[in-house]
Design a protein around this motif. Structure first.
Motif, short mmCIF file in Angstrom:
data_model
loop_
_atom_site.label_atom_id
_atom_site.label_comp_id
_atom_site.label_asym_id
_atom_site.label_seq_id
_atom_site.Cartn_x
_atom_site.Cartn_y
_atom_site.Cartn_z
N PHE A 60 47.21 -2.94 19.56
CA PHE A 60 48.65 -2.60 19.87
C PHE A 60 49.56 -3.05 20.48
O PHE A 60 50.48 -3.49 20.28
N GLN A 61 48.65 -3.89 21.83
CA GLN A 61 49.42 -4.20 22.58
C GLN A 61 49.52 -5.99 22.43
O GLN A 61 51.10 -6.42 22.52
N ALA A 62 49.15 -6.34 21.91
CA ALA A 62 49.28 -7.83 20.98
C ALA A 62 50.50 -7.58 20.28
O ALA A 62 51.49 -8.53 20.44
N VAL A 63 50.52 -6.83 19.55
CA VAL A 63 51.97 -6.63 18.39
C VAL A 63 53.21 -6.35 19.56
O VAL A 63 54.00 -6.82 19.38
N SER A 64 52.88 -5.39 20.22
CA SER A 64 53.90 -5.56 21.15
C SER A 64 54.45 -6.22 21.82
O SER A 64 55.91 -6.67 21.61
N TYR A 65 54.03 -7.36 22.66
CA TYR A 65 53.77 -8.74 23.49
C TYR A 65 54.58 -9.30 22.44
O TYR A 65 55.59 -9.71 22.86
N TYR A 66 53.83 -10.26 21.24
CA TYR A 66 54.75 -10.84 20.00
C TYR A 66 55.51 -10.88 19.13
O TYR A 66 56.56 -11.46 19.27
N LEU A 67 55.62 -9.17 19.40
CA LEU A 67 57.12 -9.01 17.95
C LEU A 67 57.30 -7.76 18.05
O LEU A 67 58.91 -8.01 17.31
N GLY A 68 57.87 -7.15 19.57
CA GLY A 68 58.63 -6.00 19.85
C GLY A 68 58.49 -5.14 19.05
O GLY A 68 57.68 -4.41 18.50
#
Length: 467
Positions: A104-112
């Motif tokens: 979830f943190q990775a999606v938030s960082y890369y994709l907004g």
């Protein structure tokens, strides 16, 4: 006597561990994971209930399409986990290297933010659904032990019936206790035990299938798989079989949490090596268990090799295999629950930093055992979570159909789409380059497979509920 400690919260520490370089150094001192613990976590999360349904899946797909389907899903998972491992580190020009400790943190960082919201729904649904499926599978194995002993004593035609609900509630009680394990860092021992159990029951299932093939003196099954009442029914069963295989493989949703337990410096390299090793191990077991199960029973392959009573004797060995399933799924439930626990509890810790109920902990000494930290919010929230998964499992106790729906629904978005999109951003891959076209084609092909698997499995679930 409980001794209160003011605001000793591992949740707050975890939530802010990557906010600065000094915090990151503090966080890395708590990482003790190795390639072996990572493999154990992966096998615990992957080699679960899904392996027991692979013989049935091959019966629907036949010898021509069944084994290749297992290999293809393995390759898709290998590609997905490799590119997702690269997304763990997200370089910051101002603050130095940072890490994404969860999917979830990775999606938030890369994709907004927009993708983050969509991911949150799918991710939590997938993790939650896995715990529901594990509750169903565990209760089925508990009941199978009783039925096995009953058939041995009274004959194979005896009316040996036991309710699922009671054993689901028993499993729920165990999970209420096990859910007080704070996080992934404190459960390596549980994953190692669970991984050993998964090898044990998979090996027993494989051995029983091989023994039946030898006794039969032939390899059963056909090129096209089991016949159906109509062409439409056959299509639904094929789609459901694909959904079951899709459920058996992916662990992308817990990969970054596992990667975050590894000790530096070569975290990404270690994770990729662990993933490759775990995928090879599970694929070999999947092919052997699925193929020997189908070869032993052909068109009559049960939905669950160890609980569908294709095997009656030796009854003690069937009992042992189901006991191993139960022990494995106790750990598997926690592997899929911990990311949800961490995300919810971190959010509450950030929202209510001064709350004793949320952040305070109490040291409890268990006689003859160890002292452990009890957090009241953790106790209440995780207990409600376990109660809810148990309730849903009691409402939909349909093993193969539930696996198919969950596997197909989450396979494309979580295993393929989000990792591919994050990889584009992380590696700055320009549109219409060879790598961009290849990954887009890969993603679209997986979307089609996921769609047909979901449709077939949903139809099977609705039919089972109405019948």
């Amino acid at each position: 006597m409980a001794e209160q400690k003011q605001f000793h919260s591992p949740l707050l520490q975890h939530a802010h561990s990557s906010s600065s370089s000094s915090d990151e150094e503090s966080h890395t001192t708590h990482r003790t994971g190795t390639i072996w613990t990572a493999i154990a976590h992966i096998i615990t999360g992957v080699m679960g209930a899904g392996v027991l349904s692979l013989g049935w899946s091959l019966a629907q797909l036949g010898w021509m399409f069944g084994p290749p389907a297992i290999v293809i899903f393995a390759l898709v998972t290998a590609v997905s986990t490799s590119i997702l491992s690269d997304c763990y580190r997200s370089p910051h020009s101002e603050h130095g290297p940072d890490t994404n400790a969860s999917f979830f943190q990775a999606v938030s960082y890369y994709l907004g933010e927009k993708s983050q919201r969509i991911c949150a729904v799918l991710l939590n649904e997938s993790l939650y659904g896995n715990t529901v499926a594990y509750t169903i599978a565990t209760a089925t194995s508990m009941r199978a032990i009783l039925k096995s002993n009953c058939y041995h004593d009274k004959g194979h035609d005896a009316d040996c019936k036991y309710p699922d609900s009671l054993y689901m509630m028993l499993f729920g009680l165990v999970q209420i206790f096990m859910s007080q394990i704070p996080n992934f860092h404190d459960m390596a021992w549980l994953s190692i035990v669970a991984a050993i159990m998964s090898f044990a029951y998979s090996t027993i299932g494989l051995g029983l299938g091989l023994a039946n093939v030898i006794v039969n003196g032939e390899i059963k099954g056909s090129i096209g798989g089991a016949p159906a009442a109509s062409a439409a029914d056959k299509v639904w069963l094929v789609f459901q079989g694909l959904g079951d295989i899709a459920f058996a493989y992916p662990y992308s949703i817990i990969l970054l949490e596992i990667q975050d337990t590894l000790k530096p410096p070569s975290v990404t390299k270690t994770m990729k090596e662990a993933s490759r090793s775990a995928i090879v191990i599970t694929t070999v077991f999947y092919l052997l268990c699925g193929c020997f199960g189908y070869a032993a029973f052909g068109n009559n392959t049960p939905g669950n090799l160890l609980t569908g009573f294709g095997f009656y004797e030796p009854y003690w060995l069937v009992d042992l295999a189901n006991a191993c399933v139960i022990l494995h799924l106790v750990g598997g439930y926690q592997v899929f629950s911990q990311p949800i626990f961490t995300s919810i509890e971190t959010w509450f810790s950030d929202r209510y930093p001064d709350s004793h109920f949320v952040n305070g902990s109490y040291s409890l000494k268990v006689p003859l055992l160890i002292t452990f930290q009890l957090n009241l919010f953790r106790l209440c929230y995780r207990t409600l979570y376990v109660v809810s998964t148990t309730g849903i499992a009691m409402l939909f106790p349909y093993f193969n159909q539930v696996l198919g729906v969950l596997g197909a629904l989450n396979f494309w978005p979580l295993v393929v789409y989000f990792p591919v999109e994050m990889y584009f951003v992380q590696k700055k891959i320009a549109p219409w380059t060879k790598r961009w076209v290849a990954l887009r084609t890969f993603s679209f092909g997986c979307f089609l497979v996921s769609a047909v698997g979901f449709i077939g499995s949903l139809e099977g679930l609705v039919t089972a509920k109405l019948s």
